[in-house]
Every structure is written in C-alpha cells, then in structure tokens.
Design a protein around this motif. Structure first.
Motif, PDB file in Angstrom:
ATOM      1  N   UNK A   1      11.789  14.862  -2.664  1.00  0.00           N
ATOM      2  CA  UNK A   1      10.751  13.838  -2.586  1.00  0.00           C
ATOM      3  C   UNK A   1      11.451  12.506  -2.389  1.00  0.00           C
ATOM      4  N   UNK A   2      11.026  11.749  -1.382  1.00  0.00           N
ATOM      5  CA  UNK A   2      11.745  10.506  -1.103  1.00  0.00           C
ATOM      6  C   UNK A   2      10.801   9.363  -0.751  1.00  0.00           C
ATOM      7  N   UNK A   3      11.336   8.152  -0.920  1.00  0.00           N
ATOM      8  CA  UNK A   3      10.629   6.918  -0.568  1.00  0.00           C
ATOM      9  C   UNK A   3      10.925   6.559   0.881  1.00  0.00           C
ATOM     10  N   UNK A   4       9.907   6.143   1.622  1.00  0.00           N
ATOM     11  CA  UNK A   4      10.076   5.504   2.924  1.00  0.00           C
ATOM     12  C   UNK A   4       9.468   4.115   2.802  1.00  0.00           C
TER      13      UNK A   4
ATOM     14  N   UNK B   1       0.841  -1.204   0.000  1.00  0.00           N
ATOM     15  CA  UNK B   1       0.000   0.000   0.000  1.00  0.00           C
ATOM     16  C   UNK B   1       0.877   1.256   0.000  1.00  0.00           C
ATOM     17  N   UNK B   2       0.440   2.250  -0.747  1.00  0.00           N
ATOM     18  CA  UNK B   2       1.243   3.471  -0.921  1.00  0.00           C
ATOM     19  C   UNK B   2       0.489   4.677  -0.365  1.00  0.00           C
ATOM     20  N   UNK B   3       1.203   5.503   0.402  1.00  0.00           N
ATOM     21  CA  UNK B   3       0.657   6.751   0.941  1.00  0.00           C
ATOM     22  C   UNK B   3       1.607   7.885   0.562  1.00  0.00           C
ATOM     23  N   UNK B   4       1.054   8.981   0.068  1.00  0.00           N
ATOM     24  CA  UNK B   4       1.868  10.152  -0.270  1.00  0.00           C
ATOM     25  C   UNK B   4       1.556  11.286   0.700  1.00  0.00           C
ATOM     26  N   UNK B   5       2.602  11.916   1.199  1.00  0.00           N
ATOM     27  CA  UNK B   5       2.458  12.985   2.179  1.00  0.00           C
ATOM     28  C   UNK B   5       3.178  14.215   1.648  1.00  0.00           C
TER      29      UNK B   5
END
Length: 659
Positions: free
Chosen positions: A331-334, A109-113
C-alpha cells in the motif's frame, strides 16, 4: 558530531535488537550468507531469486547470456508480463480488496484505489490503447502529473507490451520534442494541466508546442486526461479525451506475454553531451531487482504504508512507485503536490494522517524542510505525530551528515533506521545501501553493496584500490536490472558505461568513491564526468551550455556546479555575450532573461542559480577552457592553481561576480 575528510560522520548507529528480529534480512550473518551464495554461484543465486519472486508464464532455462557482452541478457527465454506481476497475481491471491494507492491531491483531497479497482482501470485503458492501434513494441510518451492515471498509463503500456517513455512534467516543449523524435513515439499520453503548489501548470499545450516543432510524424494519437478542466485545444483525428479512450472498454485485458528481455521502458537521462540518452530497461531483470530492493532495503511488510515522494518522471518514481511496491502487493502514497504547499509541514501532516511507516525522499527536500523548521516553529516536525514511521530512506544524491542526523532525530525519533541508497537511472534499483536489520549506520555513507552486487573502487587503469583510498566506482559483474543499451545508439552505450580504458568489462558508474579501510563501507565522493546532480536529478553541463548558446545574445558559455545547502549542487554559468560585458544592473536583467530561456529550452530545473559575465572565458593558449578554475570561482575559492598557461588571466577577476 565529528566528520572525516569524506564528509562521513564518525558516529555509529547499530540496528536495534527489535529491528533485527523483525527484518526480512535479519542480522549481518544473513547478509553475508547471501553474499557468499552469490560469490560461489552467481547465476544460480539470481536464478533462485527470479523463480521465488517473479511469476513467469513460461519459466526460463537460461539465466545469464554473456555471449554479446556488454549487451548482457538475463532469463532471456522466460516469458512474463510486468503488469500481471503487479496486479493480477495479488487479486488472484485474494488481495483485491487491499488498498494499492492512496492518492493525495495538491488541494488535500484523498482517493483510495484497491488492487481490484486498479486492475480494472489498467485493463480498460490498455484495451483503449489497443483500440487506438497501439501494439507490442510501440513507444508511448507519457507526460503526466503525479496521479493515479499516471500509474495506470505506465501499467497499461506494460500490459500490452508497449514501451513507455515518461517525461517529467516540468520539462520543456523542446525536451519533449527531442524524446519523441529519438524514440519514434507513436502516441503521447498527457493531461490538460497539472496542479502543483496551488498553481495550474500547462501540459497539453507544451505537447502541442513540441509537436509543432516538426519531425514528429510518428505520433498518431494524443490522449488527454482532464485533470483541471482548463482550456485545452484538441486536434481532430489526433487528440482524444481519456474518458473517450476507456468508454465501453471491458475491465479484463489479457496480458501480452513478452520475453524477459523485451524493453519495458525508455527513460531519458542527461549525459556529458547535449543529446539526452534513452536508457533502455528490460522486463524480467528490472522487475526482479525492483521487487528484491523493495522487500529487502525497505523491509516492506503487508501492513506497511509506503511513501516514495519521487515523481514518476524520474527513475525513482518508476522503480519505487509504479512497479516495486505494486509488485510486492504494498500500500503506497501517491502525492500530487510539493512539500512546502500550503506550508512546509505538508510531508509531516501526511505521514501523520496516513500512518506512513516507510518514508523515502531526497536530501534536497530534507535540507529545505530543515530550514523551514528552523524559521517557522509551527511547521517543525515535533508538532506532528510521526510515531507510525519505522524506516526512513534517502535517494538521489549523498546525504550530508548534518542532514542525516536531523532526519534521524527529528523525523525518525532516534529509532528509525535510514537507508541511504546509492543507485542510478541506469542501474534500475539500489546498488549500495544499508539494510535495516543488518547494517550499522554511518551518516554520509551508503555502506555496503546490495546482496549480489559486485562493486569496487578502481584507479584510472581499472585496477582495484586497497580500502581507504579514493578512486572510481565500478560494478565488476552484470546484474539483472542493468541498462541494456542506449536506445538507437549501442556504440554510445559501450563508450559511456563499458569504456575500453577498463577493457570493456567494468560498468562505469560515473561517480568517485572511497571505501573505509576497516569496514569496507562505500562513500560517494561526487561525479567524475560533466554531469551535475541538482536536487537529486542529473543534468548534463553540455545540455545546459547548448541551451545558453542557442540564445541570440550569447557567444559562449561554460557551466559548472558548486555545492548548495538545499539542492546539493547548484548550476553556475559563465557567459560571454555577443556584445560588450553588461554593467551590474543590466547584467541582472540579462541573467534573468537567460535563466528563463534555459527553463524554456530544457525545463525550470536546469535554470542556473548564478550567471557570471566576462569578455571571455579562461582558456589555455590552445583554446581549451580551464574548467577547474571555473569550479574554484563558483565555490568562491582563491585561485591557487597554476595559471601560467592561461592566455587571458585577467578574465578571472571579471568572472568572480555573480549576477
């Protein structure tokens, strides 16, 4: 591919004209100009960069204070807030709608903040912390999964001037307990459980166990984020759910403006004794180096998607997840999960799906994925579209030339520079590293110092060696992001990092190194102390030995490292039991029990890969354990050294067999 004695490849990979043209530091002449500036006016160089890249609430007038060396101070009379530099200034500049974090959960699942959303979350949680009585200077332990909330917790502590101490979620209750007691922690932020590789792993229950060990009266509050919804005991008056902490809190929290030398965080790292060291970092100097290395080493641009795969429990996750990319407006991936779940194509699929342009990971991960690609064609990187990548990075340990070449060809398509970064928990950020628009790359070499860093290779008396010779790696001048002290133990700080052998003036990195006779490129040759590098994470041999000896079956133990294709180094333990040496089948069972014991005492990462039993350890007649012989045994080498001083040479035959 050929390689020299150092394990460094003789192949050269110059940067392409296109990379040079677009890079922030463009060409060797630009790099050399920065180095000359630092050599000619060292404090002026760092002052200029601090004014250009950091937002100050009160500008500094003093750059470097050396009056109490080696307790150096940088920008000491300046005031700032690290969270403001990571969030507010981007929102104020009109970037509030830009995505700051792309969180991919273990299940995909992906969430963008966005920056505006992240600032609101941090402000609400920071207000909640203050409502619980947490103030500037208080120590807060964070024991969280990789998550947006983990980053929020760190940023919120920075916002109110609290000092965070993040502990990797795989560490044991005993390790958590040691860190709580040493830091005098007033609050713990944790989660019920974490998802990792399709499994639910406990966190809150580990915290409960650690607090039950006693001596943790300083802890007044335990905040619990509900990640999985798993069963979770709550202690009335002490434990509070995350959602209750933030409920009703405003999305505005005025930053606590702190002096540049105010501690931002403590991060515990293993030493050559059994007691972990609380490495203390400042606010201003640390932030400056996090920003510069993110901008220059990774050449971060506004449209990049940056992904550092490190956990926030390690320093890499501090500098290149929680602080550096955010301070640069990136912008980065966690990522919550592991590289092999649900299969070993997870990293490549994520790069493809999120259009990652900068990818920073550890040689251990690369080596394990090479093996997976060779055995399972379906997860070979050629099956994925990796064309979005423009830069690759390596961190945690030297990368061997064969893995470097595979990374370059199969992940980077033969077009992406690889920045093989050398640095440590204590240094705060990159110290020796290629710059993508500058450096001709040599697999196996971390190449040249970051602009402004003064590194050298010296002999045991501290005299600089001529290029081409191997010796001890040191840093000859203080730099802004350096360790300030060991929490509560300044004498250990001086002894560990500024030893009198070097007149207390050279920073001892603890690594051996060589410099190429022609290029001056650095190659790291390995640790010079009793610290192992397991999957890029440092583990003290004494810490593991102490854990083994605490088992009621064990009389004595000695731990050494040996090379490992996947983890870089593997832990090999030589154990003497309080009973007769076990036969083969029983030895396997006892060895498994001891591995699990070490995992409980320290954490799974400290499990010995091999355990060998003997009636004794190889000792001199004066009782000193001859560790050089144990290292040879661990590597499977023939014993060619002089053993005439051994009290018990027959022991060597017993210790050749692993269980």
């Amino acid at each position: 591919m050929s390689a020299g004695e150092t394990g460094r490849s003789t192949h050269l990979y110059p940067p392409s004209a296109e990379v040079v043209k677009k890079a922030t530091i463009s060409g060797m002449a630009a790099y050399q100009a920065l180095c000359r500036e630092a050599e000619q006016d060292y404090t002026g160089y760092w002052a200029r960069l601090a004014k250009e890249h950091v937002s100050w609430q009160k500008p500094f007038t003093q750059v470097l204070d050396e009056s109490n060396a080696p307790f150096y101070q940088w920008f000491a009379d300046g005031r700032l807030n690290v969270s403001y530099n990571c969030l507010d200034r981007h929102v104020d500049a009109g970037l509030g709608g830009k995505v700051a974090l792309i969180f991919e959960a273990d299940d995909g699942q992906v969430t963008r903040v966005t920056y505006k959303d992240l600032l609101g979350r941090v402000a609400r949680f920071a207000n909640g912390l203050k409502a619980r009585g947490i103030r500037k200077g208080d120590r807060v332990l964070i024991y969280m999964p990789m998550s947006v909330e983990g980053v929020v917790a760190m940023q919120a502590c920075a916002r109110i001037g609290a000092i965070h101490s993040v502990v990797f979620g795989g560490f044991s209750a005993k390790s958590v307990h040691e860190r709580i007691r040493d830091a005098g922690t007033v609050a713990v932020i944790t989660a019920d459980e974490q998802y990792r590789g399709g499994k639910n792993l406990p966190l809150k229950s580990v915290v409960d166990e650690s607090l039950a060990l006693g001596g943790c009266d300083s802890v007044r509050t335990v905040i619990v984020y509900r990640r999985t919804g798993g069963t979770c005991a709550m202690v009335a008056g002490r434990d509070v759910p995350w959602e209750e902490v933030v409920a009703g809190q405003p999305e505005i929290c005025e930053p606590e403006w702190v002096d540049a030398e105010h501690p931002l965080f403590l991060l515990y790292t293993s030493g050559s004794t059994g007691q972990p060291k609380g490495v203390q970092h400042s606010s201003g100097g640390y932030l400056l180096h996090a920003i510069l290395t993110t901008k220059w080493t990774f050449d971060l641009k506004p449209d990049d998607v940056f992904w550092c795969t490190a956990d926030i429990g390690w320093v890499t996750g501090h500098t290149y997840v929680a602080y550096g990319p955010l301070a640069c407006g990136g912008t980065q991936i966690v990522f919550e999960g592991v590289p092999v779940y649900p299969d070993a194509g997870r990293f490549w699929r994520m790069i493809q799906d999120h259009k990652v342009s900068i990818f920073y990971t550890a040689p251990t991960a690369i080596r394990s994925l090479i093996k997976a690609a060779e055995t399972t064609p379906a997860v070979h990187p050629s099956k994925y579209d990796l064309s979005s990548l423009r830069l690759l990075g390596s961190v945690g340990e030297p990368i061997n030339p064969a893995a470097w070449e595979w990374y370059y060809e199969h992940i980077g398509g033969g077009r992406c520079p690889i920045v093989d970064t050398f640095w440590q928990t204590e240094t705060g950020g990159h110290m020796i590293t290629p710059l993508p628009g500058v450096t001709t790359l040599v697999p196996g070499s971390c190449t040249l110092p970051f602009p402004g860093i003064q590194a050298a290779v010296v002999d045991e008396a501290g005299h600089e060696l001529e290029w081409g010779k191997s010796g001890i790696l040191v840093v000859t001048k203080p730099w802004p992001s350096m360790i300030r002290t060991i929490w509560g133990d300044p004498e250990r700080f001086k002894k560990s990092y500024f030893p009198q052998d070097f007149h207390g003036k050279l920073y001892l990195a603890g690594d051996g190194a060589s410099r190429d006779a022609e290029t001056g490129y650095f190659t790291i040759t390995g640790r010079i102390d009793d610290v192992l590098n397991i999957s890029g994470h440092r583990m003290g041999t004494m810490e593991i030995e102490s854990a083994l000896v605490s088992n009621p079956l064990v009389a004595e133990a000695a731990v050494v490292g040996r090379p490992d294709d996947v983890t870089g180094e593997a832990i090999c333990a030589f154990v003497v039991l309080k009973r007769a040496r076990p036969a083969a089948e029983e030895a396997k069972n006892i060895a498994n029990d001891l591995r699990n014991w070490v995992a409980k005492e320290i954490g799974p990462i400290a499990k010995p890969k091999e355990i060998r039993f003997g009636d004794n350890l190889p000792k001199t007649r004066s009782g000193k354990i001859m560790r050089r012989l144990l290292r040879s045994l661990a590597k499977g080498e023939a014993i060619t050294q002089d053993v005439s001083t051994l009290e018990n040479p027959q022991i060597l035959d017993q210790l050749k067999q692993a269980s």
